[in-house]
Write a protein that holds these residues in place. Structure first.
Motif, PDB file in Angstrom:
ATOM      1  N   LEU A  67       0.844  -1.200   0.000  1.00 50.63           N
ATOM      2  CA  LEU A  67       0.000   0.000   0.000  1.00 50.63           C
ATOM      3  C   LEU A  67       0.877   1.248   0.000  1.00 50.63           C
ATOM      4  N   ASN A  68       0.372   2.302  -0.574  1.00 49.97           N
ATOM      5  CA  ASN A  68       1.076   3.583  -0.508  1.00 49.97           C
ATOM      6  C   ASN A  68       0.605   4.349   0.733  1.00 49.97           C
ATOM      7  N   LYS A  69       0.644   3.662   1.867  1.00 49.11           N
ATOM      8  CA  LYS A  69       0.218   4.233   3.140  1.00 49.11           C
ATOM      9  C   LYS A  69       1.308   3.989   4.182  1.00 49.11           C
ATOM     10  N   PHE A  70       1.316   4.859   5.200  1.00 48.85           N
ATOM     11  CA  PHE A  70       2.401   4.812   6.174  1.00 48.85           C
ATOM     12  C   PHE A  70       1.883   4.853   7.610  1.00 48.85           C
ATOM     13  N   LEU A  71       2.639   4.182   8.471  1.00 48.01           N
ATOM     14  CA  LEU A  71       2.510   4.358   9.913  1.00 48.01           C
ATOM     15  C   LEU A  71       3.512   5.436  10.320  1.00 48.01           C
ATOM     16  N   ALA A  72       3.133   6.282  11.255  1.00 49.36           N
ATOM     17  CA  ALA A  72       4.052   7.298  11.768  1.00 49.36           C
ATOM     18  C   ALA A  72       4.275   7.055  13.256  1.00 49.36           C
ATOM     19  N   TYR A  73       5.504   7.258  13.685  1.00 50.16           N
ATOM     20  CA  TYR A  73       5.849   7.072  15.098  1.00 50.16           C
ATOM     21  C   TYR A  73       6.732   8.229  15.542  1.00 50.16           C
ATOM     22  N   ILE A  74       6.344   8.848  16.650  1.00 52.48           N
ATOM     23  CA  ILE A  74       7.115   9.943  17.239  1.00 52.48           C
ATOM     24  C   ILE A  74       7.638   9.456  18.587  1.00 52.48           C
ATOM     25  N   PRO A  75       8.856   8.898  18.625  1.00 51.86           N
ATOM     26  CA  PRO A  75       9.375   8.324  19.869  1.00 51.86           C
ATOM     27  C   PRO A  75       9.745   9.400  20.887  1.00 51.86           C
ATOM     28  N   LYS A 101      -1.674  13.541   6.929  1.00 50.45           N
ATOM     29  CA  LYS A 101      -2.583  13.102   5.865  1.00 50.45           C
ATOM     30  C   LYS A 101      -1.960  13.330   4.497  1.00 50.45           C
ATOM     31  N   GLN A 102      -1.288  14.455   4.341  1.00 49.82           N
ATOM     32  CA  GLN A 102      -0.621  14.743   3.073  1.00 49.82           C
ATOM     33  C   GLN A 102       0.514  13.763   2.803  1.00 49.82           C
ATOM     34  N   ARG A 103       1.053  13.179   3.860  1.00 49.34           N
ATOM     35  CA  ARG A 103       2.126  12.200   3.731  1.00 49.34           C
ATOM     36  C   ARG A 103       1.590  10.771   3.617  1.00 49.34           C
ATOM     37  N   VAL A 105      -0.203   9.129   5.728  1.00 45.55           N
ATOM     38  CA  VAL A 105      -0.165   8.432   7.017  1.00 45.55           C
ATOM     39  C   VAL A 105      -1.592   8.134   7.452  1.00 45.55           C
ATOM     40  N   PHE A 106      -1.846   6.893   7.891  1.00 45.01           N
ATOM     41  CA  PHE A 106      -3.187   6.552   8.362  1.00 45.01           C
ATOM     42  C   PHE A 106      -3.252   6.387   9.873  1.00 45.01           C
ATOM     43  N   SER A 107      -2.080   6.285  10.537  1.00 48.94           N
ATOM     44  CA  SER A 107      -2.065   6.130  11.992  1.00 48.94           C
ATOM     45  C   SER A 107      -0.755   6.675  12.542  1.00 48.94           C
ATOM     46  N   VAL A 108      -0.842   7.388  13.670  1.00 50.17           N
ATOM     47  CA  VAL A 108       0.360   7.940  14.289  1.00 50.17           C
ATOM     48  C   VAL A 108       0.403   7.542  15.759  1.00 50.17           C
ATOM     49  N   LYS A 109       1.601   7.198  16.221  1.00 48.64           N
ATOM     50  CA  LYS A 109       1.817   6.791  17.611  1.00 48.64           C
ATOM     51  C   LYS A 109       2.784   7.763  18.272  1.00 48.64           C
ATOM     52  N   ILE A 110       2.482   8.140  19.518  1.00 49.19           N
ATOM     53  CA  ILE A 110       3.384   8.972  20.308  1.00 49.19           C
ATOM     54  C   ILE A 110       3.554   8.338  21.689  1.00 49.19           C
ATOM     55  N   ASP A 111       4.678   8.622  22.341  1.00 55.62           N
ATOM     56  CA  ASP A 111       4.850   8.258  23.754  1.00 55.62           C
ATOM     57  C   ASP A 111       5.651   9.383  24.426  1.00 55.62           C
ATOM     58  N   PRO A 362      -6.057   7.799  14.982  1.00 55.92           N
ATOM     59  CA  PRO A 362      -6.452   7.340  13.645  1.00 55.92           C
ATOM     60  C   PRO A 362      -6.547   8.504  12.659  1.00 55.92           C
ATOM     61  N   VAL A 363      -5.455   8.802  11.976  1.00 57.23           N
ATOM     62  CA  VAL A 363      -5.452   9.903  11.006  1.00 57.23           C
ATOM     63  C   VAL A 363      -6.466   9.620   9.897  1.00 57.23           C
ATOM     64  N   ILE A 364      -6.492   8.365   9.427  1.00 57.40           N
ATOM     65  CA  ILE A 364      -7.535   7.896   8.502  1.00 57.40           C
ATOM     66  C   ILE A 364      -8.239   6.747   9.230  1.00 57.40           C
ATOM     67  N   PRO A 365      -9.358   7.024   9.903  1.00 59.09           N
ATOM     68  CA  PRO A 365      -9.966   6.057  10.831  1.00 59.09           C
ATOM     69  C   PRO A 365     -10.203   4.661  10.268  1.00 59.09           C
ATOM     70  N   MET A 366     -10.779   4.541   9.076  1.00 64.87           N
ATOM     71  CA  MET A 366     -11.097   3.218   8.540  1.00 64.87           C
ATOM     72  C   MET A 366      -9.849   2.363   8.368  1.00 64.87           C
ATOM     73  N   LEU A 367      -8.796   2.960   7.818  1.00 67.53           N
ATOM     74  CA  LEU A 367      -7.547   2.222   7.629  1.00 67.53           C
ATOM     75  C   LEU A 367      -6.893   1.893   8.966  1.00 67.53           C
ATOM     76  N   HIS A 368      -6.973   2.834   9.902  1.00 59.42           N
ATOM     77  CA  HIS A 368      -6.387   2.614  11.228  1.00 59.42           C
ATOM     78  C   HIS A 368      -7.029   1.405  11.911  1.00 59.42           C
ATOM     79  N   TRP A 369      -8.355   1.364  11.930  1.00 58.01           N
ATOM     80  CA  TRP A 369      -9.043   0.273  12.622  1.00 58.01           C
ATOM     81  C   TRP A 369      -8.855  -1.058  11.892  1.00 58.01           C
ATOM     82  N   ALA A 370      -8.838  -1.011  10.554  1.00 57.82           N
ATOM     83  CA  ALA A 370      -8.625  -2.241   9.786  1.00 57.82           C
ATOM     84  C   ALA A 370      -7.235  -2.812  10.067  1.00 57.82           C
ATOM     85  N   PHE A 371      -6.244  -1.940  10.101  1.00 54.93           N
ATOM     86  CA  PHE A 371      -4.875  -2.389  10.381  1.00 54.93           C
ATOM     87  C   PHE A 371      -4.763  -2.902  11.813  1.00 54.93           C
TER      88      PHE A 371
END
Length: 378
Positions: A67-75, A101-103, A105-111, A362-371
């Protein structure tokens, strides 16, 4: 009004160097390391109306296969003013979501590196004795009253929830990407004699014993990473657990030391010319992390106590205020395989700190929940 832009490496590094929440995960060198394992990255800056950079973050991206979709993580980020009276959390994050969204990304994680609660070593030790006296089992640090509660961080949690962020609920500290409970020694405005005197008497005795038995602690050459890794791999084999291969550590040394020659050190403790304990430390201005460590045998060797004391002494000499022992389990069950590690760290008179935790949006909710459903079924 805040604007989010991509910033160059030098501008971003200068910002991180001066941010109170700076940590090695948010430096460009960590992105350089992760790039070796198929993570891409970029440095983002929040600009105010005057064009001044008031927030920044290092974002890691991982492409989903097929897929041309990405997970994003901000450690351990983002590095923003979480308690700003000028900007709300929505001000900070809405521009971030738009950029992601422009990148694609369908889901982003932070801690975020925000401390929610603290338990002192004395409080934990006394609590354990009380539990044992009354025959209470399966207790955790969280069953003890904390010494400090940061209500402003609890408010941040509330705000994140209301924005649609969802916290990962974990049973223990090591069930998240980064530990959610860490052990820290606060050295600010303390002399070395005061720090040593605060250690548990048995820990003081262990340190003195190691010196009396001729244990020598030295800082090794970064080119000798193979010696550290051999001890780490041997310990992993004894404990029947996996360890990273040597390439990871070689790349870590290469990338982090290139950014700053003082960013990473390897400590060796030898007795009769035999390596008995080792640790890999990383540092940014003001703070040192005990990142990886290993010892010769699965025993309580005095060398490991002396090695940590040497690391603390060096950190103090460099003017650092915090020595971070990294993750600890919250289980007080002596049968838990992480209990001995907790017990070892608690004797150094620091605090167990509960961080705000790991959050997903969930930046793109449907894709986030499906993943998310796909990952749960794996």
């Amino acid at each position: 009004m805040l604007k989010l832009v991509v910033v160059d490496r030098n501008s971003y590094t200068n910002f991180v160097e001066n941010h109170p929440l700076r940590n090695f995960f948010q430096y460009p060198s960590w992105s350089d390391l992760k790039a070796e394992w198929k993570w891409s990255s970029e440095f983002l800056g929040w600009m105010n109306s005057d064009g001044t950079m008031v927030g920044g973050t290092n974002v890691l991206y991982r492409k989903v296969p097929g897929l041309n979709k990405f997970l994003a993580y901000i450690p351990r980020g983002p590095l923003i003013d979480w308690f700003s009276t000028e900007y709300t959390l929505k001000d900070w994050f809405h521009v971030l979501f738009h950029h992601l969204k422009q990148r694609n990304v369908f889901s982003v994680k932070i801690d975020p590196p925000l401390i929610k609660k603290k338990w002192s070593s004395d409080g934990i030790t006394n609590g354990m004795l009380q539990f044992q006296t009354h025959g209470l089992k399966n207790k955790k640090i969280t069953d003890l009253p904390p010494n400090q509660v940061y209500r402003e961080v609890e408010f941040i949690q509330q705000e994140l929830n209301e924005m649609g962020w969802r916290q990962k609920i974990a049973d223990d500290s090591f069930d998240t990407v980064q530990p959610s409970y860490i052990y820290r020694l606060d050295m600010a405005n303390k002399g070395l004699d005061q720090i040593f005197a605060s250690f548990h008497p048995i820990w003081q005795k262990k340190i003195n014993q190691a010196e009396w038995e001729g244990v020598e602690v030295s800082v090794g050459s970064l080119q000798d990473i193979h010696e550290f890794h051999a001890l780490l791999a041997q310990e992993a084999k004894q404990e029947q657990k996996e360890s990273r291969d040597i390439v990871y550590f070689q790349k870590m040394v290469e990338k982090l030391s290139k950014e700053d020659p003082t960013r990473i050190k390897i400590y060796y403790a030898r007795q009769n010319n035999q390596l008995v304990s080792a640790a890999l430390a990383t540092r940014v201005n003001g703070q040192v992390w005990d990142l990886y460590s290993a010892q010769l045998r699965k025993t309580d060797h005095a060398a490991s106590y002396l090695l940590r004391w040497k690391m603390i002494q060096d950190a103090h000499a460099n003017g650092d205020q915090t020595f971070d022992f990294r993750g600890v389990s919250i289980s007080l069950d002596e049968k838990n395989h992480h209990f001995e590690l907790l017990k070892f760290k608690v004797g150094f008179a620091g605090d167990v700190c509960e961080l705000i935790g790991e959050w997903d949006y969930p930046v793109i909710p449907m894709l986030h929940w499906a993943f998310d459903m796909y990952m749960k079924k794996r």
